[in-house]
Structure formats: structure tokens, C-alpha cells
Write an enzyme that holds these catalytic residues in place. Structure first.
Site, PDB file in Angstrom:
ATOM      1  CD  GLU A  63      -4.613   4.166  -1.209  1.00 63.97           C
ATOM      2  OE1 GLU A  63      -4.773   4.580  -0.044  1.00 63.97           O
ATOM      3  OE2 GLU A  63      -5.509   4.212  -2.085  1.00 63.97           O
ATOM      4  CG  ASN A  76      -5.063  11.618  -5.163  1.00 60.86           C
ATOM      5  OD1 ASN A  76      -4.482  11.714  -6.245  1.00 60.86           O
ATOM      6  ND2 ASN A  76      -5.579  10.493  -4.729  1.00 60.86           N
ATOM      7  CG  ASP A 105      -1.985   1.047   1.169  1.00 63.45           C
ATOM      8  OD1 ASP A 105      -3.058   0.746   0.622  1.00 63.45           O
ATOM      9  OD2 ASP A 105      -1.754   2.168   1.663  1.00 63.45           O
ATOM     10  CG  HIS A 130      -7.735  13.278  -8.309  1.00 63.49           C
ATOM     11  ND1 HIS A 130      -7.731  12.204  -7.449  1.00 63.49           N
ATOM     12  CD2 HIS A 130      -8.719  14.105  -7.867  1.00 63.49           C
ATOM     13  CE1 HIS A 130      -8.664  12.365  -6.526  1.00 63.49           C
ATOM     14  NE2 HIS A 130      -9.280  13.516  -6.766  1.00 63.49           N
ATOM     15  CG  ASP A 150      -4.519   9.361 -12.107  1.00 59.90           C
ATOM     16  OD1 ASP A 150      -4.988   8.823 -11.081  1.00 59.90           O
ATOM     17  OD2 ASP A 150      -5.233   9.902 -12.963  1.00 59.90           O
TER      18      ASP A 150
END
Length: 327
Positions: A228, A193, A185, A198, A202
């Protein structure tokens, strides 16, 4: 319409930044064709029935065509066999002069054999063509399966493919002793973010995916299981090897810079927390995933940027604080 529910929900929820941007570009009154095109791109599993049904129809049609050709060929061969039988009886009867019989026989058999061979050639050509058509359908199905099992953002296997892979571990005749699971994770992913937007989030996902692919062998199964979180399934391995691989992933991600090449902005280090569980320590795919998740929580709770191996004593701590972990 029901098939639009998840599409609209996920777009408005902003859990998938790419989907949200593309949805906004459709305007206030998008057509169903536009929504379906977006749905096929981001949720290909919803269109699985139509794809499979179309392939089934195509293959059924080709097989029916092959059956008709084989029946025609069978009829043609039966007629040819009947002609050979009648000719044999005519020769055996000796009801005419040998010269007349042989002349007629040679002419009849020459024509019949030529016709039969020509028909057989046509049948073979048609069979080959239909076989090619079915091979094309197979290739299309294989490509659909690849797309349906691929995460569009990271190009890794998606959760659907991960669930299938994990379930196969416990179908292995050798048992689960030779398999292991690593779940990873991204630490403080929400910060990327919220701070940078965002698109940067990404990019973080893409960078982590690329690092994992370059760090591991090509035959190792890597998946983005959602948000994630990533997962690695290892076969024919031991705990020592699994922990070495987890540490290799952790170090590689931490050592990878994340900067904007145009502006020079440094987005800060990206680190992973990882949880490990050997398949022999679980009775099912679901239990294996849950125990690896418990180990992941322990890694988060230990300060992040590290890995932990599942131990039964971790369960109590996880159950006590899992709401804090999930937040």
C-alpha cells in the site's frame, strides 16, 4: 521449477489479491504454459532475458542481412568502376575507328549503368525493409520495457522503475540539490482487506493511484513501490514546493469518497501518511529512500493523515519503534 517459486509463493501468500484469484482459477494441476502466462502478467521482470535475447537475435539477423547487401552493392560498384576504366583505356588507345568505339562504348555503358541502377534500387528497397524490421523490434522492446516497469493493478510505475529513477538522481551532473522524494502509505490498509475483502483493497489502491495521477502534473513520476506504499519523485523543486504537493495529495485522497455504487455501502475514508526527504540530505538513492521512510514513520506516529519532513532527530525514535511501525 525455479521460475514458479515466486509465483506460487505470492499467490498463496495472498499479498496480491488479483494474482491469488487467477491462480486459483487454474485448478489443482495447471500446465507450465498457464503458469508462464500468469508469471509474465504479474512478474514480467522474470521474462526479461528471453525478450531481450529474442530482440538481440532479430537485430543481429537484420544487421547481418544489411551487411551482405552492402557487400553485394560494393562488389557491383567495383565491377562498374572496372568497366568504366576499361572503356576509358579503349577510347584512349584509338585502336579502332571512332564510330565503332563510340557505338560499343555507348551500348556497354548504357547496359551497365541500367543494371547498376536497378541493383542499387533493389538494395535500397531491401535496406529500407530491414530498417523497418529493426524499428519494429525497437517498438516491441519499448512496449516490453513499459510493461515490465508498470504495476499491473494501478498502472503506475512499479518498484523496478522507481529504483531506476531514484538512482538517476545521483547521476545528475547538477547534483541532488534540485530533487526530492515523497513516500506515502495508506493508513489502516489492512482494515479494508480484513473487513471488506481483497477486491475492496484493490479498489482502494486503484482510487489512490487515480487521485495521485489527477492531482499531479503528467510529467511527475509516481510509483507504487509495494503493498500500500506509493512514491513521488520531484525534479527542479524546493522543500516548500514539495510540502505543498504532499499536502495537496493528502487532501485530495481524503476528499475522495469510497462507496459501492450498487449497494451504497460506504467503505469509510481513505487517508495517507506521507514522508518527505530532500535528495540533498542524502548521499545515495538508498539513503534517500530510508530517510523518507523515517519521515513516513514519524507521520504515522503523529496520528496519521499528515506529512512529516525528515530531520536527523527522527532517527532515534524510528530505530526504537520500527517493529511497531512495520506491523
Amino acid at each position: 521449477m525455479p521460475r514458479n517459486y515466486e509465483l506460487v509463493y505470492e499467490a498463496l501468500n495472498a499479498s496480491n489479491a488479483s494474482l491469488s484469484r487467477e491462480f486459483d482459477l487454474l485448478g489443482r494441476a495447471p500446465g507450465q504454459d498457464q503458469l508462464d502466462a500468469l508469471g509474465k502478467k504479474h512478474f514480467p521482470h522474470h521474462h526479461r532475458a528471453n525478450v531481450v535475447e529474442g530482440a538481440h537475435t532479430k537485430i543481429s539477423s537484420e544487421l547481418a542481412g544489411m551487411l551482405r547487401l552492402l557487400k553485394q552493392e560494393q562488389s557491383s560498384l567495383e565491377s562498374y568502376s572496372k568497366l568504366l576504366g576499361e572503356t576509358y583505356h579503349r577510347i584512349s588507345a584509338k585502336s579502332a575507328s571512332s564510330t565503332d568505339i563510340l557505338t560499343n562504348v555507348v551500348g556497354m555503358l548504357s547496359n551497365a549503368t541500367g543494371d547498376t541502377m536497378e541493383k542499387g534500387k533493389v538494395v535500397v528497397e531491401h535496406m529500407v525493409e530491414r530498417a523497418r524490421e529493426m524499428e519494429q523490434v525497437k517498438l516491441e522492446l519499448d512496449e516490453y520495457k513499459r510493461i515490465a516497469n508498470t504495476d499491473p493493478l494501478t498502472r503506475l510505475a512499479n518498484r523496478r522503475a522507481f529504483d531506476e529513477m531514484l538512482s538517476r538522481i545521483y547521476d545528475d551532473s547538477r547534483g541532488a540539490i534540485y530533487h526530492s522524494l515523497i513516500v506515502a502509505d495508506i493508513d489502516h490498509f489492512k482494515k479494508f482487506n480484513d473487513t471488506f475483502g481483497h477486491p475492496v483493497g484493490d479498489r482502494v489502491l486503484g482510487v489512490v493511484a487515480a487521485v495521485m495521477k489527477s492531482t499531479l502534473r503528467k510529467d511527475v513520476f509516481i510509483s507504487r513501490t509495494g503493498g500500500e506504499e506509493f512514491a513521488v519523485v520531484l525534479h527542479d523543486t524546493s522543500l516548500d514546493v514539495t510540502t505543498e504537493i504532499a499536502e495537496r495529495i493528502r487532501r485530495a485522497v481524503k476528499a475522495t469518497p469510497l462507496k459501492n455504487q450498487k449497494t451504497g455501502v460506504d467503505y469509510g475514508p481513505v487517508t495517507l501518511s506521507l514522508g518527505i526527504c530532500m535528495a540533498s540530505d542524502a548521499e545515495s538513492a538508498e539513503e534517500l529512500y530510508n530517510k523518507a521512510d523515517v519521515a513516513l514513520y514519524a507521520a504515522k506516529n503523529s496520528g496519521r493523515n499528515c506529512f512529516q519532513v525528515y530531520r536527523p532527530e527522527l532517527n532515534q525514535e524510528f530505530e526504537k519503534n520500527w517493529m511497531l511501525y512495520k506491523s
